[in-house]
Design an enzyme around this catalytic site. Structure first.
Site, PDB file in Angstrom:
ATOM      1  N   ASP A   1      11.586 -22.561 -27.718  1.00 56.98           N
ATOM      2  CA  ASP A   1      12.980 -23.160 -27.535  1.00 56.98           C
ATOM      3  C   ASP A   1      13.004 -24.512 -26.878  1.00 56.98           C
ATOM      4  OD1 ASP A   1      15.808 -23.161 -27.882  1.00 56.98           O
ATOM      5  OD2 ASP A   1      16.005 -21.118 -26.877  1.00 56.98           O
TER       6      ASP A   1
ATOM      7  N   GLU B   1      14.121 -26.577 -31.879  1.00 60.30           N
ATOM      8  CA  GLU B   1      14.690 -27.600 -31.188  1.00 60.30           C
ATOM      9  C   GLU B   1      16.094 -28.263 -31.866  1.00 60.30           C
ATOM     10  OE1 GLU B   1      14.068 -31.317 -32.620  1.00 60.30           O
ATOM     11  OE2 GLU B   1      14.626 -29.707 -34.013  1.00 60.30           O
ATOM     12  N   TRP B   2      16.468 -27.086 -32.683  1.00 57.33           N
ATOM     13  CA  TRP B   2      17.868 -26.954 -33.321  1.00 57.33           C
ATOM     14  C   TRP B   2      18.311 -28.538 -34.284  1.00 57.33           C
ATOM     15  CZ3 TRP B   2      18.852 -28.182 -27.546  1.00 57.33           C
ATOM     16  CH2 TRP B   2      18.300 -26.946 -26.643  1.00 57.33           C
ATOM     17  N   GLY B   3      17.154 -28.930 -34.622  1.00 53.05           N
ATOM     18  CA  GLY B   3      17.234 -29.808 -35.772  1.00 53.05           C
ATOM     19  C   GLY B   3      17.443 -31.120 -35.015  1.00 53.05           C
TER      20      GLY B   3
ATOM     21  N   ASN C   1      15.648 -33.527 -33.742  1.00 54.21           N
ATOM     22  CA  ASN C   1      14.718 -34.421 -34.025  1.00 54.21           C
ATOM     23  C   ASN C   1      14.194 -34.336 -35.529  1.00 54.21           C
ATOM     24  OD1 ASN C   1      14.193 -36.018 -31.233  1.00 54.21           O
ATOM     25  ND2 ASN C   1      13.967 -33.598 -31.057  1.00 54.21           N
TER      26      ASN C   1
ATOM     27  N   ASP D   1      22.812 -23.272 -32.897  1.00 52.95           N
ATOM     28  CA  ASP D   1      22.744 -21.731 -32.999  1.00 52.95           C
ATOM     29  C   ASP D   1      23.902 -21.137 -33.838  1.00 52.95           C
ATOM     30  OD1 ASP D   1      20.748 -21.562 -31.042  1.00 52.95           O
ATOM     31  OD2 ASP D   1      22.015 -20.656 -29.550  1.00 52.95           O
TER      32      ASP D   1
END
Length: 393
Positions: free
Chosen positions: A150, A183-185, A187, A205
């Site tokens: 995460d 990393e949730w997109g 970067n 999420d």
């Protein structure tokens, strides 16, 4: 002397590149499994739950159709010892992680775990920053097969550097572990992570309750909105490196059957990882049927490894295509409306890529052959539902 210095340079280069890679030949099709977070979050996860989920994955037929990973999300760790090695929360996992991993393996399944690139996990437990090599060593000793990593509490960190560091640590530890970047997109990992991990989150999420659409407090997103965020990044996915729009919400919060069918179908079309997040022990028969539909799973697991893409957009009605092996094609009619939609299927006018000649047609959810592409027809797609065809050469 020049030869000697060249030799030293090559040795130095070898030392510095030996571990700068991920494990190859893993996740050649999108990973399939189960993750603890959406149902149990932090408070409800424990050793008994994980054992019972492994049992249910076998008993309910999920293992038979390809599900294999049992992944503990956050809240299994409690601290670090004097040498910096991670300490397991003994109240939740009294037998320890190694014993639990062995139990999962005894069921013919694989075992996954969770950590974070920052100083703390999202639930405030110890993260891996500064301890990457010790954690990777520990995971290898425990028999871990999958790591979800995460991105909480990472202020000031560079995503590429942080994820490459854990990649290298895993490789040095020597046990092949599927590396899931989370990393949730933020970067754009699809642009750089192919040589770092085996899958990477492209979004924030998913709404764990299974909401169809809408942004919730800026943190959780309805699953159909996550579909939109996959448009245009299909070229970055393939065997061993997948775009991940987050785990499935099928079976959560009594998601209606039509929406669950659409959700599962779109994840299959997107070549997304199929990581269930519901309570496998108590799921309804209809949810079990959806999660174990062999025809739809075969679309997801097709060895060509192509992510689907949108070929028609009528606003709240879309047509998606996914190339398959042997020149076959999957077509999904996705109705986002809250009412049924009639659609005239005209094969030559649907912008299907590499469409040539005649194909047989199978309606996958009805498990029914319906003729060939030489014939057009009118079809009704139910509200917030899909029709999925397989076109076979």
């Amino acid at each position: 002397m020049k030869t000697f210095y060249l030799f030293l340079s090559l040795c130095f280069l070898t030392i510095n590149t030996t571990f700068s890679q991920k494990f190859e030949n893993l996740a050649l099709t999108p990973p399939m499994g189960w993750n603890s977070w959406n149902t149990f979050e932090c408070a409800g996860v424990n050793e008994t739950v994980i054992r019972e989920m492994a049992d249910a994955m076998v008993a309910k037929g999920l293992k038979d159709v390809g599900y294999e990973y049992i992944v503990i999300d956050d809240c299994w760790q409690i601290g670090r010892d004097k040498d910096g090695y991670i300490i397991v929360d003994k109240e939740k996992f009294p037998s320890g992680i190694k014993v639990l991993a062995d139990y999962v393996h005894s069921k013919g399944l694989k075992f996954g775990i969770y950590s974070d690139a920052g100083i703390k996990t999202c639930a405030g437990r110890p993260g891996s920053k500064g301890f990457e090599y010790k954690d990777a060593e520990t995971y290898a000793k425990w028999g871990v097969d999958y790591l979800k990593y995460d991105w909480c509490f990472t202020e000031g960190q560079d995503a590429k550097t942080s994820y490459k560091l854990m990649r290298d640590a895993l490789y040095k530890a020597g046990r092949p572990i599927v590396f899931s970047l989370c990393e949730w997109g933020e970067n754009k990992p699809w642009e750089w992570a192919e040589n770092v991990g085996h899958l990477w989150r492209t979004t924030l999420d998913i709404d764990m309750k299974g909401r169809f659409d809408g942004n919730i407090n800026g943190n959780l997103i309805g699953w159909s909105d996550l579909v939109d965020k996959q448009v245009g990044i299909e070229k970055f996915a393939g065997p061993g490196h997948w775009n991940d729009p987050d785990m499935l919400a099928v079976g959560n919060n009594d998601m209606p059957i039509n929406e669950a069918r659409a959700h599962f179908s779109m994840w299959a079309m997107l070549a997304a990882p199929l990581m269930a997040g519901n309570d496998l022990r108590t799921m309804s028969f209809s949810d079990q049927e959806i999660l174990t539909n062999k025809e739809i799973i075969a679309i997801n697991q097709d060895v060509l490894g192509k992510q689907g893409f949108k070929i028609k957009d009528y606003g709240n009605f879309e047509v998606w295509q996914k190339p398959l092996k042997n020149g076959d094609i999957a077509i999904c009619l996705f109705n986002r409306e809250i009412k049924n939609k009639k659609y005239q299927v005209n094969w030559k006018q649907m912008n299907i890529k590499d469409f040539a000649g005649e194909y047989s047609i199978k309606n996958l959810w009805k498990n029914k052959e319906i003729g060939t592409t030489n014939t057009n027809f009118l079809i009704e797609v139910p509200a917030r539902d899909v029709v999925v065809f397989k076109l076979k050469k």
